[in-house]
Design a protein around this motif. Structure first.
Motif, PDB file in Angstrom:
ATOM      1  N   GLU A   4      39.135  48.533  35.189  1.00 14.42           N
ATOM      2  CA  GLU A   4      37.929  47.819  34.686  1.00 14.42           C
ATOM      3  C   GLU A   4      36.586  48.160  35.296  1.00 14.42           C
ATOM      4  N   GLU A   7      35.099  51.038  33.426  1.00 16.07           N
ATOM      5  CA  GLU A   7      34.623  50.890  31.910  1.00 16.07           C
ATOM      6  C   GLU A   7      33.453  50.326  32.168  1.00 16.07           C
ATOM      7  N   THR A 138      37.727  41.798  28.077  1.00 15.26           N
ATOM      8  CA  THR A 138      38.643  41.289  28.971  1.00 15.26           C
ATOM      9  C   THR A 138      38.585  41.904  30.430  1.00 15.26           C
ATOM     10  N   GLU A 139      38.649  40.758  31.268  1.00 10.56           N
ATOM     11  CA  GLU A 139      38.639  41.320  32.610  1.00 10.56           C
ATOM     12  C   GLU A 139      40.106  40.579  33.175  1.00 10.56           C
ATOM     13  N   LYS A 146      33.342  44.739  35.993  1.00 15.12           N
ATOM     14  CA  LYS A 146      32.383  45.163  34.918  1.00 15.12           C
ATOM     15  C   LYS A 146      31.596  43.880  34.502  1.00 15.12           C
ATOM     16  N   ASP A 324      44.090  43.688  42.745  1.00 15.48           N
ATOM     17  CA  ASP A 324      44.119  42.953  41.427  1.00 15.48           C
ATOM     18  C   ASP A 324      44.416  41.395  41.565  1.00 15.48           C
TER      19      ASP A 324
END
Length: 336
Positions: A4, A7, A138-139, A146, A324
């Protein structure tokens, strides 16, 4: 988190393209009816973006900007006097009850409410008069990356258009390319150097302070390090007494009026034997964390946080953490 954060540059390119019309219209309104002052309202990483907004707006436009405590409206039911204010609410999810209530109270009190939010269909977006979508996508990682970077870019985009600053506008348009380079920067010295650390100071000043706050939060939640962020000015008012031999310090810099005093402090800490890493477009040595040169100093902190996210992810893995899924945390925090 790794994917993420990687991105972020593409997300910013998408956001700038899709938001051009709404931000131009908002900027025109702010020029036609200048706000008496600006109030920001946010939590967590979004509040660090709000700190960045404070410096960007005050430095570039001279409009006094202050942070509101959401609990004043949501918990204590106090009615603020906000007639003539621009009320800027920043959120990833747009679902925290205290932010929604605070924005509603601000609008009822006569403020012009603008929401920067990743979830366009959220309750917070519904409260606002103008919505600037972050378009981060989406995260899934609990640690936001991001969406935070998109918030910084959205702030600079709004400021550049509001001010009619061609130089800053050009720099903002170049952010996707800058962040591609920032993601490739080698900050492995930081990840290796902090593997066994328990405490850390993270320093920044001006536009770099909001990034320092964000980096300290990420070190806490993803790496289990007790990291505290300070302005390079405020750290002299007591906290610097803790800095001695071997004490780790991460300093974010940008090449503006804050640079000389920050480097002076770094030299002082190094003279005490502290381990100091300096993020900067210029410099050399094993303790220098390289950052690509930005066309405007305001964009340097955005590049630095992208480089930092990659290093933080690597550090978390070195320390045996899952970046995460930080312990005891969840993706959407709904405070009252």
């Amino acid at each position: 988190m790794f994917m993420e954060a990687a991105e972020a540059s593409d997300a910013i390119a998408r956001m700038l393209d899709r938001n051009a019309t709404v931000v131009d219209q908002l900027a025109a309104r702010l020029r036609a009816v200048p706000p008496a002052f600006v109030v920001t309202c946010a939590r967590g990483s979004s509040d660090h973006a709000a700190t960045f907004a404070k410096y960007a707006i005050e430095m570039q436009l001279g409009v006094v900007t202050a942070s509101a405590s959401p609990s004043i409206a949501s918990l204590y039911a106090s009615t603020p006097h906000l007639a003539g204010a621009l009320y800027l609410a920043i959120s990833q999810s747009g679902r925290s009850p205290d932010l929604i209530r605070s924005a509603s109270a601000a609008r009822a009190a006569g403020a012009f409410v603008v929401a920067m939010v990743n979830a366009e269909g959220s309750p917070l977006a519904a409260v606002a008069e103008v919505v600037i979508p972050l378009h981060a996508g989406t995260e899934a990682s609990v640690a936001a990356t991001k969406s935070y970077v998109c918030a910084l870019a959205a702030i600079l985009d709004l400021v550049a258009r509001w001010k009619h600053d061609a130089g800053l506008a050009h720099a903002v348009s170049a952010l996707p390319e800058l962040l591609h380079a920032a993601w490739r920067a080698d900050w492995s010295a930081l990840s290796a150097g902090l593997t066994e650390s328990r405490n850390l100071f993270v320093l920044g000043r001006g536009l770099g302070f909001g990034v320092a706050l964000e980096a300290a939060l990420k070190l806490k939640e993803t790496c289990g390090i007790h990291a505290e962020a300070f302005s390079t000015a405020e750290v002299r008012h007591g906290p610097m007494a803790l800095v001695g031999p071997g004490f780790p310090v991460l300093a974010f810099t940008q090449q503006d009026e804050s640079l000389a005093s920050t480097l002076e402090l770094v030299a002082e800490f190094r003279a005490r034997g502290a381990q100091v890493w300096v993020a900067s477009p210029a410099g050399s040595g094993r303790d220098h964390l390289a950052v690509p040169t930005a066309p405007h100093p305001a964009c340097t902190p955005v590049a630095e946080i992208v480089s930092f996210y990659r290093a933080a992810n690597a550090l978390a893995l070195r320390r045996g953490h899952n970046p995460d899924l930080p312990p005891h945390l969840k993706k959407v925090t709904e405070t009252l």
